[in-house]
Design a protein around this motif. Sequence first.
Motif, PDB file in Angstrom:
ATOM      1  N   THR A 152       6.218   0.496  11.436  1.00  0.00           N
ATOM      2  CA  THR A 152       5.640  -0.743  10.719  1.00  0.00           C
ATOM      3  C   THR A 152       5.514  -0.597   9.282  1.00  0.00           C
ATOM      4  O   THR A 152       5.163   0.395   8.704  1.00  0.00           O
ATOM      5  N   ILE A 153       5.909  -1.505   8.759  1.00  0.00           N
ATOM      6  CA  ILE A 153       5.819  -1.689   7.045  1.00  0.00           C
ATOM      7  C   ILE A 153       4.806  -2.638   6.768  1.00  0.00           C
ATOM      8  O   ILE A 153       4.785  -3.769   7.529  1.00  0.00           O
ATOM      9  N   ALA A 154       3.855  -2.277   5.966  1.00  0.00           N
ATOM     10  CA  ALA A 154       2.872  -3.394   5.545  1.00  0.00           C
ATOM     11  C   ALA A 154       3.102  -3.780   4.007  1.00  0.00           C
ATOM     12  O   ALA A 154       3.624  -3.067   3.369  1.00  0.00           O
ATOM     13  N   TRP A 155       2.786  -5.135   3.873  1.00  0.00           N
ATOM     14  CA  TRP A 155       2.673  -5.347   2.319  1.00  0.00           C
ATOM     15  C   TRP A 155       1.814  -6.729   2.134  1.00  0.00           C
ATOM     16  O   TRP A 155       1.376  -7.366   3.130  1.00  0.00           O
ATOM     17  N   ARG A 156       1.356  -7.082   0.941  1.00  0.00           N
ATOM     18  CA  ARG A 156       0.516  -8.233   0.655  1.00  0.00           C
ATOM     19  C   ARG A 156       1.663  -9.205  -0.101  1.00  0.00           C
ATOM     20  O   ARG A 156       2.188  -8.907  -1.154  1.00  0.00           O
TER      21      ARG A 156
ATOM     22  N   PRO B  33       0.884  -1.181   0.045  1.00  0.00           N
ATOM     23  CA  PRO B  33      -0.018  -0.029  -0.181  1.00  0.00           C
ATOM     24  C   PRO B  33       0.843   1.123  -0.060  1.00  0.00           C
ATOM     25  O   PRO B  33       1.899   0.814   0.347  1.00  0.00           O
ATOM     26  N   GLN B  34       0.339   2.127  -0.139  1.00  0.00           N
ATOM     27  CA  GLN B  34       1.298   3.535  -0.277  1.00  0.00           C
ATOM     28  C   GLN B  34       1.603   3.881   0.966  1.00  0.00           C
ATOM     29  O   GLN B  34       0.770   4.133   1.836  1.00  0.00           O
ATOM     30  N   GLN B  35       2.957   3.860   1.430  1.00  0.00           N
ATOM     31  CA  GLN B  35       3.472   4.371   2.579  1.00  0.00           C
ATOM     32  C   GLN B  35       4.784   5.188   2.395  1.00  0.00           C
ATOM     33  O   GLN B  35       5.483   5.114   1.263  1.00  0.00           O
ATOM     34  N   ARG B  36       4.859   5.977   3.516  1.00  0.00           N
ATOM     35  CA  ARG B  36       6.278   6.576   3.448  1.00  0.00           C
ATOM     36  C   ARG B  36       6.804   6.484   4.860  1.00  0.00           C
ATOM     37  O   ARG B  36       6.188   6.579   5.894  1.00  0.00           O
ATOM     38  N   LEU B  37       8.309   5.773   4.871  1.00  0.00           N
ATOM     39  CA  LEU B  37       8.665   5.520   5.909  1.00  0.00           C
ATOM     40  C   LEU B  37      10.046   6.605   6.122  1.00  0.00           C
ATOM     41  O   LEU B  37      10.712   6.547   5.289  1.00  0.00           O
ATOM     42  N   VAL B  38      10.104   7.049   7.367  1.00  0.00           N
ATOM     43  CA  VAL B  38      11.579   7.768   7.563  1.00  0.00           C
ATOM     44  C   VAL B  38      12.341   7.202   8.474  1.00  0.00           C
ATOM     45  O   VAL B  38      11.968   6.738   9.320  1.00  0.00           O
ATOM     46  N   LEU B  39      13.716   6.947   7.862  1.00  0.00           N
ATOM     47  CA  LEU B  39      14.629   6.326   8.972  1.00  0.00           C
ATOM     48  C   LEU B  39      15.519   7.168   9.501  1.00  0.00           C
ATOM     49  O   LEU B  39      16.274   7.916   8.615  1.00  0.00           O
ATOM     50  N   ASN B  40      15.731   7.748  10.621  1.00  0.00           N
ATOM     51  CA  ASN B  40      16.405   8.637  10.982  1.00  0.00           C
ATOM     52  C   ASN B  40      17.862   8.243  11.293  1.00  0.00           C
ATOM     53  O   ASN B  40      18.076   7.063  11.237  1.00  0.00           O
ATOM     54  N   ARG B  41      18.745   9.057  11.889  1.00  0.00           N
ATOM     55  CA  ARG B  41      20.292   8.792  11.506  1.00  0.00           C
ATOM     56  C   ARG B  41      20.829   7.892  12.682  1.00  0.00           C
ATOM     57  O   ARG B  41      21.489   7.477  12.939  1.00  0.00           O
ATOM     58  N   HIS B  42      19.707   7.619  13.849  1.00  0.00           N
ATOM     59  CA  HIS B  42      19.958   6.716  14.818  1.00  0.00           C
ATOM     60  C   HIS B  42      19.565   5.213  14.590  1.00  0.00           C
ATOM     61  O   HIS B  42      19.709   4.621  15.470  1.00  0.00           O
ATOM     62  N   GLY B  43      18.705   5.318  13.368  1.00  0.00           N
ATOM     63  CA  GLY B  43      18.493   3.862  13.110  1.00  0.00           C
ATOM     64  C   GLY B  43      17.024   3.474  13.416  1.00  0.00           C
ATOM     65  O   GLY B  43      16.743   2.249  13.564  1.00  0.00           O
ATOM     66  N   PHE B  44      16.086   4.617  13.799  1.00  0.00           N
ATOM     67  CA  PHE B  44      14.785   4.222  14.128  1.00  0.00           C
ATOM     68  C   PHE B  44      13.766   4.583  12.983  1.00  0.00           C
ATOM     69  O   PHE B  44      13.900   5.652  12.435  1.00  0.00           O
ATOM     70  N   TRP B  45      12.761   3.861  12.861  1.00  0.00           N
ATOM     71  CA  TRP B  45      11.815   4.206  11.920  1.00  0.00           C
ATOM     72  C   TRP B  45      10.454   4.976  12.345  1.00  0.00           C
ATOM     73  O   TRP B  45      10.064   4.631  13.339  1.00  0.00           O
ATOM     74  N   ALA B  46      10.171   5.727  11.548  1.00  0.00           N
ATOM     75  CA  ALA B  46       8.716   6.556  11.738  1.00  0.00           C
ATOM     76  C   ALA B  46       8.043   6.262  10.463  1.00  0.00           C
ATOM     77  O   ALA B  46       8.290   6.930   9.578  1.00  0.00           O
TER      78      ALA B  46
END
Length: 159
Positions: free
Chosen positions: A128-132, A112-125
């Motif tokens: 969660t990533i979703a897929w089929r 599905p359409q998603q945007r994930l940002v990975l900061n310089r400390h290695g944490f995602w915002a």
Amino acid sequence: MIPVAAVKSNRGFTLIELLVVMAIIAIAASLIGPVALNQYERSKATAEREALLRLLDHYRFQAYSQNRTYTITTTPNQLLIQKGQPLLDKWGEGSAGAGLSEAVEFEFLSFPQQRLVLNRHGFWAPDTIAWREGERELAHELNMELIESGEEVSNATRE
């Protein structure tokens, strides 16, 4: 002179016997064939899922070790990985190709359409990533659980 019984035993299989064996093999192949093809497709989807998770771990390591931020935008069958903060204000507006680091296509996974940002400390915002995968909807937690040592220590000292 050679006995007649000895000559008959060296003749081999009859046509009827060969046809019966071929019919049994054809029936077995028609029953097993679709199952084998389905298993092959499932193994390809599993391999792509594992490649996706390895790719996300790779970029987590890159972000932490190089002190860099990454943005991952999903389209129906690919991940677009950009260095830095998101370049788009809203979905589909702005210049999507600017700063593009890598585009990874998937054959058996859809997103599905998603945007994930990975900061310089290695944490995602978001974390969660979703897929089929075919008919199954799956999701994966990207950030590891935080260990609250204060609560665990207080419970251990009470007992």
